[in-house]
Motif scaffolding. Structure first.
Motif, PDB file in Angstrom:
ATOM      1  N   ASP A 126      62.796   9.800  47.166  1.00  0.00           N
ATOM      2  CA  ASP A 126      62.914  11.215  47.517  1.00  0.00           C
ATOM      3  C   ASP A 126      64.357  11.695  47.451  1.00  0.00           C
ATOM      4  O   ASP A 126      64.745  12.645  48.144  1.00  0.00           O
TER       5      ASP A 126
ATOM      6  N   TYR B   5      51.727   9.692  47.291  1.00  0.00           N
ATOM      7  CA  TYR B   5      53.139   9.820  47.610  1.00  0.00           C
ATOM      8  C   TYR B   5      53.361   9.784  49.120  1.00  0.00           C
ATOM      9  O   TYR B   5      52.584  10.344  49.886  1.00  0.00           O
TER      10      TYR B   5
ATOM     11  N   HIS C 148      50.802  14.322  46.971  1.00  0.00           N
ATOM     12  CA  HIS C 148      51.529  14.286  48.246  1.00  0.00           C
ATOM     13  C   HIS C 148      50.521  14.105  49.369  1.00  0.00           C
ATOM     14  O   HIS C 148      49.586  14.891  49.529  1.00  0.00           O
TER      15      HIS C 148
ATOM     16  N   GLU D   8      53.250   5.126  47.155  1.00  0.00           N
ATOM     17  CA  GLU D   8      54.679   5.346  46.899  1.00  0.00           C
ATOM     18  C   GLU D   8      55.372   5.564  48.235  1.00  0.00           C
ATOM     19  O   GLU D   8      54.779   6.087  49.174  1.00  0.00           O
TER      20      GLU D   8
ATOM     21  N   GLN E  38      60.142   8.848  42.530  1.00  0.00           N
ATOM     22  CA  GLN E  38      60.253  10.165  43.176  1.00  0.00           C
ATOM     23  C   GLN E  38      61.713  10.565  43.333  1.00  0.00           C
ATOM     24  O   GLN E  38      62.398  10.156  44.259  1.00  0.00           O
TER      25      GLN E  38
ATOM     26  N   LYS F 205      51.554  16.206  39.424  1.00  0.00           N
ATOM     27  CA  LYS F 205      51.863  16.170  40.858  1.00  0.00           C
ATOM     28  C   LYS F 205      51.015  17.229  41.550  1.00  0.00           C
ATOM     29  O   LYS F 205      51.036  18.405  41.173  1.00  0.00           O
TER      30      LYS F 205
ATOM     31  N   SER G 163      60.327  14.607  40.012  1.00  0.00           N
ATOM     32  CA  SER G 163      59.137  15.215  40.570  1.00  0.00           C
ATOM     33  C   SER G 163      59.409  16.668  40.937  1.00  0.00           C
ATOM     34  O   SER G 163      60.512  17.184  40.728  1.00  0.00           O
TER      35      SER G 163
ATOM     36  N   CYS H  99      49.565  12.105  40.822  1.00  0.00           N
ATOM     37  CA  CYS H  99      50.422  11.836  41.987  1.00  0.00           C
ATOM     38  C   CYS H  99      50.142  12.907  43.034  1.00  0.00           C
ATOM     39  O   CYS H  99      50.273  14.096  42.753  1.00  0.00           O
TER      40      CYS H  99
END
Length: 492
Positions: free
Chosen positions: A393, A314, A281, A357, A113, A242, A180, A279
């Motif tokens: 991140d 994530y 969130h 993640e 990420q 994503k 990402s 992926c």
């Protein structure tokens, strides 16, 4: 001058501040964090003298990072937290070899990420984009070190592809990464797919190899959005999708990963395109839409419905509004407990098709040793030691090197391992987390990749750079509520 950044050595190499990734509110530093900073600053001066280095030389050495981590140990101990510790030799803050024994390693680091921004993209010309840009003012004081631009948003150049390369591939030990996307609609994307591909091309030119992979953002609850998938794959070569289940669609609602009416067409098209990585969130509720859609209640059933797909969760489902403790199915409304309960309720065993993640999560918990131990421990125990993935991140948090060094040193206490059944954080397990697990997910041949990367131009450039390294020790995300509110108004 050797050091363009912070020549007086005032910035700490482990960046302790209120920066967020824009998906949760900045909070003032806790009293013990301020105490850790004060102790680290004081001991840095003393230890620099003991080593015969200037403060700046000390800060960029392994001893500088060890000095901060030891201050965090002291702050955690004073707060009575015994779950985790940065395990360093007693003389690590004054002996470079002792510090490097823990903080340096040859692990393959694959960060799944990362983010960057196109500072001159169309998003800046819209009102929402201007508000978003003004919310990311944390880097303002460093802008003139990198750009001659004098306008108030010139610091955005610190977030572009070239600075991304420096922060991630020169100032950290990261060898591969995934670029990402952000939690905005396509029209407000600060790094749309064509710009992300340009960053990838820059990395490929410098690295002569496949170091950077791309996500394609799909909004299944937006009519016609699945039509983007083929171009994402065939034109832009994305490696995974994503999803942001909290982003509103028709009816101003988010969606669930187990909503078969929305997800089955998406999964079927993904299968046809040969992409099996989804992926999503989860956790870190942000301003747009119903926060209930950010929880992990839907993950286990989705994994059961689509067993051939890999679901990468994530942030691991971590929610800053909760406190991570031992797993308790009766306390599973938010946070990592929600993910664990969802897997157990649906018969999803560890090391199956759900992955966790840790981008932003580890960065938030680095100063909270008990919560950090429970977060890592629960994920390793219930999601699986083969299914926990490294992510940072960054570039919101600047270079990820401090997160890397902190995890290299982090250990669960023996009492936590005994009482909660958490595994020992051995070098072999950390190597899995740092990159080997993600390599398996993304079908990366690690030995062959390392042979190629070890002799590419980017590795050679890093060798030269490290001889006179000059990391900025800056973070770039919003640091105050004013900056954060501007980000929310932008639609982020």
């Amino acid at each position: 001058m050797r050091f363009r950044h912070d020549p007086e050595g005032l910035r700490l190499p482990v960046k302790l501040d209120s920066t967020t990734n824009g998906e949760f509110e900045p909070a003032p530093l806790a009293r013990r964090d301020r105490q850790a900073i004060a102790l680290a600053q004081q001991s840095a001066s003393e230890n620099a003298r003991r080593t015969g280095m200037s403060r700046r030389q000390f800060m960029i050495s392994s001893c500088g990072a060890a000095n901060v981590l030891m201050a965090l140990n002291a702050a955690g101990a004073a707060a009575g937290e015994i779950g985790g510790v940065f395990a360093l030799a007693p003389d690590a803050a004054v002996d470079p070899a002792a510090a490097a024994a823990t903080l340096a390693s040859d692990d393959f680091i694959f960060d799944v990420q990362n983010h960057a921004v196109n500072p001159t993209g169309p998003w800046r010309r819209r009102a929402s984009g201007l508000r978003l840009a003004r919310s990311m003012r944390g880097a303002t004081d460093a802008g003139k070190a990198w750009t001659a631009a004098d306008d108030e948003l010139g610091y955005l150049n610190l977030l572009d592809g070239e600075h991304y390369v420096k922060d991630v591939f020169l100032d950290s030990d990261t060898q591969m990464a995934v670029m990402s996307v952000l939690s905005v609609d396509h029209d407000d994307e600060p790094l749309p797919i064509q710009d992300a591909a340009a960053v990838r091309a820059l990395v490929d030119r410098l690295g002569s190899g496949r170091r950077l992979l791309l996500h394609g953002k799909i909004l299944p609850n937006h009519a016609g959005d699945l039509d983007r998938m083929e171009a994402f794959k065939t034109q832009w070569g994305v490696s995974a999708w994503k999803l942001y289940t909290q982003l509103p669609g028709e009816g101003s609602r988010g969606y669930r990963l187990d909503d078969e009416a929305l997800m089955t067409p998406f999964v079927e098209k993904s299968r046809r395109l040969g992409i099996d990585i989804v992926c999503a969130h989860k956790g870190f509720r942000f301003g747009s839409g119903d926060p209930a859609f950010a929880t992990c209640h839907d993950v286990g059933r989705a994994a059961r419905l689509y067993p051939d797909m890999k679901f990468l969760i994530y942030h691991g489902g971590y929610d800053k509004d909760g406190i991570e403790g031992p797993y308790d199915p009766d306390k599973a409304e938010i946070g990592i407990n929600t993910l664990v309960k969802s897997l157990q309720d649906n018969g999803i065993a560890p090391n199956a098709n759900v992955y966790a993640e840790l981008g932003a999560t580890w960065r938030q918990l680095m100063t909270r040793p008990d919560q950090a131990a429970h977060a890592w421990g629960k994920l390793l125990k219930h999601v699986g030691e083969d299914n926990v993935l490294w992510g940072t991140d960054c570039i919101w948090y600047g270079s990820p090197q401090d997160q890397i060094q902190a995890f290299r040193a982090f250990q669960f206490s023996e009492s936590f391992r005994e009482h909660h059944g958490y595994p020992e954080l051995t070098p072999a397990l950390k190597a899995k987390i740092f990159g080997l697990n993600a390599a398996r997910v993304y079908k990366v041949n690690v030995p062959g990749t390392r042979r190629r990367l070890d002799r590419d131009a980017l590795s050679l450039a890093r060798e030269d750079y490290l001889a006179e390294a000059d990391p900025s020790f800056l973070t770039y995300g919003p640091k105050s509520m004013a900056e954060f509110r501007a980000l929310l108004r932008s639609g982020h």
